[in-house]
Design a protein around this motif. Structure first.
Motif, PDB file in Angstrom:
ATOM      1  N   ALA A  69       0.845  -1.213   0.000  1.00 40.35           N
ATOM      2  CA  ALA A  69       0.000   0.000   0.000  1.00 40.35           C
ATOM      3  C   ALA A  69       0.870   1.249   0.000  1.00 40.35           C
ATOM      4  N   ALA A  70       1.938   1.232   0.791  1.00 42.50           N
ATOM      5  CA  ALA A  70       2.833   2.403   0.847  1.00 42.50           C
ATOM      6  C   ALA A  70       3.483   2.617  -0.520  1.00 42.50           C
ATOM      7  N   ALA A  71       3.919   1.525  -1.170  1.00 41.72           N
ATOM      8  CA  ALA A  71       4.551   1.661  -2.489  1.00 41.72           C
ATOM      9  C   ALA A  71       3.544   2.212  -3.499  1.00 41.72           C
ATOM     10  N   THR A  72       2.292   1.775  -3.399  1.00 39.05           N
ATOM     11  CA  THR A  72       1.255   2.249  -4.338  1.00 39.05           C
ATOM     12  C   THR A  72       1.004   3.742  -4.154  1.00 39.05           C
ATOM     13  N   LEU A  73       0.818   4.182  -2.912  1.00 38.41           N
ATOM     14  CA  LEU A  73       0.558   5.609  -2.672  1.00 38.41           C
ATOM     15  C   LEU A  73       1.758   6.448  -3.101  1.00 38.41           C
ATOM     16  N   HIS A  74       2.943   5.937  -2.818  1.00 35.86           N
ATOM     17  CA  HIS A  74       4.157   6.672  -3.181  1.00 35.86           C
ATOM     18  C   HIS A  74       4.251   6.804  -4.699  1.00 35.86           C
ATOM     19  N   ILE A  89       9.465  -4.093  -0.890  1.00 31.92           N
ATOM     20  CA  ILE A  89       9.678  -5.544  -0.851  1.00 31.92           C
ATOM     21  C   ILE A  89      10.026  -5.984  -2.270  1.00 31.92           C
ATOM     22  N   SER A  90      11.135  -6.738  -2.435  1.00 33.25           N
ATOM     23  CA  SER A  90      11.418  -7.274  -3.773  1.00 33.25           C
ATOM     24  C   SER A  90      10.833  -8.681  -3.912  1.00 33.25           C
ATOM     25  N   ALA A  91      10.717  -9.407  -2.817  1.00 37.16           N
ATOM     26  CA  ALA A  91      10.052 -10.717  -2.831  1.00 37.16           C
ATOM     27  C   ALA A  91       9.591 -10.979  -1.402  1.00 37.16           C
ATOM     28  N   TYR A  92       8.417 -11.603  -1.265  1.00 38.28           N
ATOM     29  CA  TYR A  92       7.845 -11.832   0.075  1.00 38.28           C
ATOM     30  C   TYR A  92       7.546 -13.313   0.236  1.00 38.28           C
ATOM     31  N   ASP A 111      -2.354  -9.485  -6.001  1.00 38.62           N
ATOM     32  CA  ASP A 111      -1.983  -8.481  -7.015  1.00 38.62           C
ATOM     33  C   ASP A 111      -0.787  -7.621  -6.603  1.00 38.62           C
ATOM     34  N   CYS A 112       0.051  -8.144  -5.740  1.00 31.71           N
ATOM     35  CA  CYS A 112       1.214  -7.340  -5.304  1.00 31.71           C
ATOM     36  C   CYS A 112       2.193  -7.152  -6.463  1.00 31.71           C
ATOM     37  N   ASP A 113       3.001  -6.094  -6.368  1.00 32.13           N
ATOM     38  CA  ASP A 113       4.006  -5.814  -7.413  1.00 32.13           C
ATOM     39  C   ASP A 113       5.189  -6.772  -7.308  1.00 32.13           C
ATOM     40  N   PHE A 114       5.320  -7.442  -6.180  1.00 29.15           N
ATOM     41  CA  PHE A 114       6.478  -8.318  -5.944  1.00 29.15           C
ATOM     42  C   PHE A 114       5.993  -9.773  -5.907  1.00 29.15           C
ATOM     43  N   SER A 115       6.947 -10.712  -6.010  1.00 31.63           N
ATOM     44  CA  SER A 115       6.556 -12.116  -5.962  1.00 31.63           C
ATOM     45  C   SER A 115       6.158 -12.466  -4.524  1.00 31.63           C
TER      46      SER A 115
END
Ligand SMILES: C[S@@+](CC[C@H](N)C(=O)[O-])C[C@H]1O[C@@H](n2cnc3c(N)ncnc32)[C@H](O)[C@@H]1O
Length: 238
Positions: A69-74, A89-92, A111-115
């Motif tokens: 969420a923080a990455a999306t708002l940013h 996060i690059s991978a979770y 739907d996260c941007d990272f794996s």
């Protein structure tokens, strides 16, 4: 963090739990709104700019949803200039023994941007994969003392020299606030279908001493309004 940013983050990070049902969504909203650990994660320097995360006892994966969420708002430029850019996060990789929690995490983190990898299992016999950040938030006290020590030892051996463990534990010396906090933890496990857990707590000073004995350098991290007598510790391999 401003109240406005906090509200937008809570909304953004809890919305993905709607498909998982009312409990998962309300729980996400309540925990993200009231638990000071999430605001603390956005403090500059606490977490690396980017890294692979291993979230042990991940529950429904709130940590991943919060940082997504923080990455999306940013990225949308809906982020105050005075607030440092959020850690990414690059991978979770999350692990938990509650099937319901893992199911909610699968739905919310689709739907996260990272794996994202989520495993159902017991962290006592889980082979730790490589990670830059290992998190244990409100989890260790579910394990008996010897299993706590064994897990921390394995984390120390698996962490790269630049890695870090972020640990949130209760302060067993804090009296009533500590006992209240543990009742809440036990209720959450029961509501998600688990057995009433036996808890194994230590005073904050004993947690720090144990980490020191196992070869970690420990930095306590202040959390605003930490009403439930929990402490957040950053631990780095010596
Ligand atoms: C209080 S919850 C915290 C969840 C998550 N870390 C958070 O902060 O939202 C504790 C979690 O630890 C998990 N847990 C406890 N013992 C475990 C074990 N031996 N193996 C895997 N997960 C465990 C529980 O199932 C529960 O989801």
């Amino acid at each position: 963090m401003s109240d406005g940013l906090q509200r937008r983050l809570v909304h953004q990070a809890s919305a993905p739990y709607r498909p998982a049902g009312r409990w998962a969504w309300h729980f996400a909203r309540g925990k993200l709104s009231n638990d000071p650990v999430f605001a603390a994660l956005l403090r500059p320097g606490l977490l690396p700019a980017s890294g692979r995360y291993l979230d042990l006892g991940c529950g429904q994966g709130l940590l991943a949803s919060w940082l997504q969420a923080a990455a999306t708002l940013h990225a949308r430029q809906d982020w105050p200039v005075e607030q440092a850019a959020p850690p990414r996060i690059s991978a979770y990789h999350g692990l938990d023994m509650q099937a319901a929690a893992i199911r909610y995490a699968h739905l919310a983190l689709a739907d996260c941007d990272f794996s994202v990898r989520l495993d159902l299992g017991d962290l006592r016999d889980f082979a730790l994969p490589g990670a830059d950040v290992i998190t244990l938030f409100d989890v260790l006290h579910y394990l008996p003392d010897s299993a706590q020590e064994g897990l921390l030892q394995r984390i120390r051996s698996s962490l790269s020299p630049n890695g870090r463990l972020l640990l949130r534990v209760g302060d067993g010396a804090a009296g009533l606030p500590h006992r209240l906090s543990r009742v809440v933890d036990s209720l959450v496990v029961r509501v998600q279908g688990g057995a009433w857990p036996q808890l194994h707590c230590r005073p904050a000073t004993a947690w720090q001493a144990l980490l020191g004995d196992l070869g970690f350098r420990v930095e306590p991290c202040p959390m605003a309004g930490a009403g439930f007598a929990n402490v957040l510790l950053s631990a780095f391999p010596n």
